[in-house]
Design an enzyme around this catalytic site. Sequence first.
Site, short mmCIF file in Angstrom:
data_model
loop_
_atom_site.label_atom_id
_atom_site.label_comp_id
_atom_site.label_asym_id
_atom_site.label_seq_id
_atom_site.Cartn_x
_atom_site.Cartn_y
_atom_site.Cartn_z
N THR A 1 52.80 50.48 35.65
CA THR A 1 52.40 49.19 35.10
C THR A 1 53.47 48.60 34.18
O THR A 1 53.31 47.50 33.68
CB THR A 1 51.07 49.29 34.33
OG1 THR A 1 51.10 50.44 33.50
CG2 THR A 1 49.91 49.38 35.29
N GLY A 2 54.54 49.35 33.94
CA GLY A 2 55.64 48.80 33.15
C GLY A 2 55.77 49.35 31.74
O GLY A 2 56.41 48.73 30.89
N THR B 1 57.44 52.03 30.74
CA THR B 1 58.84 52.37 30.47
C THR B 1 59.65 51.10 30.23
O THR B 1 60.48 51.05 29.32
CB THR B 1 59.44 53.14 31.67
OG1 THR B 1 58.55 54.20 32.00
CG2 THR B 1 60.79 53.69 31.34
N HIS C 1 28.52 41.47 39.20
CA HIS C 1 28.10 42.15 37.98
C HIS C 1 28.57 41.40 36.72
O HIS C 1 27.79 41.07 35.84
CB HIS C 1 28.67 43.58 38.04
CG HIS C 1 28.35 44.45 36.87
ND1 HIS C 1 27.49 45.53 36.97
CD2 HIS C 1 28.77 44.44 35.59
CE1 HIS C 1 27.41 46.13 35.80
NE2 HIS C 1 28.18 45.49 34.94
N GLU C 2 29.86 41.09 36.68
CA GLU C 2 30.41 40.44 35.49
C GLU C 2 29.91 39.00 35.35
O GLU C 2 29.69 38.53 34.23
CB GLU C 2 31.94 40.45 35.52
CG GLU C 2 32.58 41.83 35.49
CD GLU C 2 32.16 42.68 34.29
OE1 GLU C 2 31.97 42.12 33.19
OE2 GLU C 2 32.01 43.90 34.46
N HIS D 1 26.51 39.17 33.70
CA HIS D 1 26.65 39.39 32.25
C HIS D 1 26.97 38.07 31.55
O HIS D 1 26.37 37.70 30.55
CB HIS D 1 27.82 40.33 31.95
CG HIS D 1 27.54 41.80 32.09
ND1 HIS D 1 26.40 42.40 31.62
CD2 HIS D 1 28.29 42.80 32.61
CE1 HIS D 1 26.47 43.71 31.86
NE2 HIS D 1 27.60 43.97 32.47
N ASP E 1 26.57 50.05 30.26
CA ASP E 1 25.63 48.97 29.95
C ASP E 1 24.27 49.52 29.55
O ASP E 1 23.63 49.04 28.63
CB ASP E 1 25.42 48.08 31.19
CG ASP E 1 26.70 47.32 31.55
OD1 ASP E 1 27.56 47.16 30.68
OD2 ASP E 1 26.79 46.90 32.71
#
Length: 497
Positions: free
Chosen positions: A115-116, A118, A338-339, A342, A413
């Site tokens: 993911t970066g 380093t 789902h989100e 919410h 949740d």
Amino acid sequence: MNRADRSHYGKEIAVGAVVALALFLAWKWLSLMPVLFLLSSGALIYFLVEKQGFGSSSPGERANDSNFTFDEIGGQEVAKQELKEALDFMVQSQAARELGIRALKGILLCGLPGTGKTLLAKAAATYTDSVFLSCAGSDFIEVYAGVGASRVRSLFKKARDQAKKENKTGAIVFIDEMDVLGAQRGGNRGHMEYEQTLNALLVEMDGLKDDHPVRLLVIGATNRPDLLDPALLRPGRFDRQIQVDLPDREGRKHILAIHTRNKPMADDVDLDVLAQETIGFSGAQLESVANEAAILTLRAQEQTINLERMKESIEKVLLGASRDRRALDEELWRVAVHETAHAMVSEWEQKGSVVRLTISPRGRALGYLRQVPTEERILDTRNDLLGGIRVALAGLIAEELILGQGSTGAQQDLRVASDLARRLLLSGLSHLGPIDTAELPETVRFQEIQKILAAETALIRERLAAVRAQLEKTARHLRERESLSGQDFRALMEQCA
Ligand code: ADP
Ligand code: MG
Ligand code: ZN
């Protein structure tokens, strides 16, 4: 340590071998046998150096690219911002010291591989004009007792010496795979060596002084901060944690742009489309997409990299990633539903409460909803607590409603919801009224919590069922865009109503 250094050795040896051969031939014009012998032994040495990393890595080798900047890192806007803020104390060390701000000694970058992390550490070195030394946790793990600990000490010494030599006032020591080195002590690994190494690191970090001519900062990287020894996370050690997430759609587009910048791209390549098709890809995977596509182009004897080759390459990287695309698509749709639920309930309970929602995996969670913070509030009313329960339950209920069944994604949740129900009960706000909690039998408490949750579940199920079409439409937009600001979400809700 890194391949560049190793092949450098390889080249020197190869050049040496050629020179020796030339001298040898000049000296005596011999038959072919010794020539063959020399060539084959040269090849053997080259093989050892290149493939086995023979005689290369001691921890703390210098990285060559000393002017890598944050601009060359795509996405990661939040991580970059947080990191820069932390580093600003180092840049303005004089002002910070005058204000009595404790020097920052350690930063932990947490996130999935590729993911970066380093890259962020390298950019941090450029930003603070520091020398950069990198090593991995596994470099310190040796069979022989005491070796790891002495390597830690020599690493810190090397960092200071290097900085002095280059006339810099700062040094950044980057330790990859922190969890290998810093896992909790007293685990059942039964290995004193780990403990000695970790202790040496703690001693070195505690010894870092504000007034030392070389300011040293340790940046650690890990995917499992939960495994780390708590002693590492104490103030004055790695007391700053920065989450490095998988890139969202904008981030992926940015990363693709960075890695296609120096390649001849055909006009039909639309990075927006490619970003959309690469959800869940890490920066490293996106880099391979660009690289693979170039290889395919070369193989096809074409001059420019076109959309077709890019798409082929995405499939190829996906195959290697062992994640099946259909399963991923299904999962993303579930997380979007789902989100969205919410967030919708959150807006019903309190208008304007949604700050951001996203379905890009973040840390350990699949999706993520950020609400306006309520932490400052000390007192919660009955309605606040019930509202919280409704928001928490909405995700699972929507999954059942739209997809026919729930999933394990709602465990956290449910914990939140039952904690709120317990508070409601213990504060005398349930229909049992004010009660002496000490007198309350465990079974009654359990039943009462269950009753509260069941009532709210029924209520939310009914309300969500009534707006099912709106819920689905909004979720589809979220699935498409992956991440929405509160403002965009509210506009969408209106539009889909
Ligand atoms: P990590 O340390 O998190 O495992 P790295 O920083 O080593 O990941 O990234 C590996 C490679 O992947 C980099 O050299 C780069 O080519 C590419 N990469 C990863 N993340 C990004 C990013 N955010 N922007 C650009 N390239 C990236
Ligand atoms: Mg790395
Ligand atoms: Zn949830």
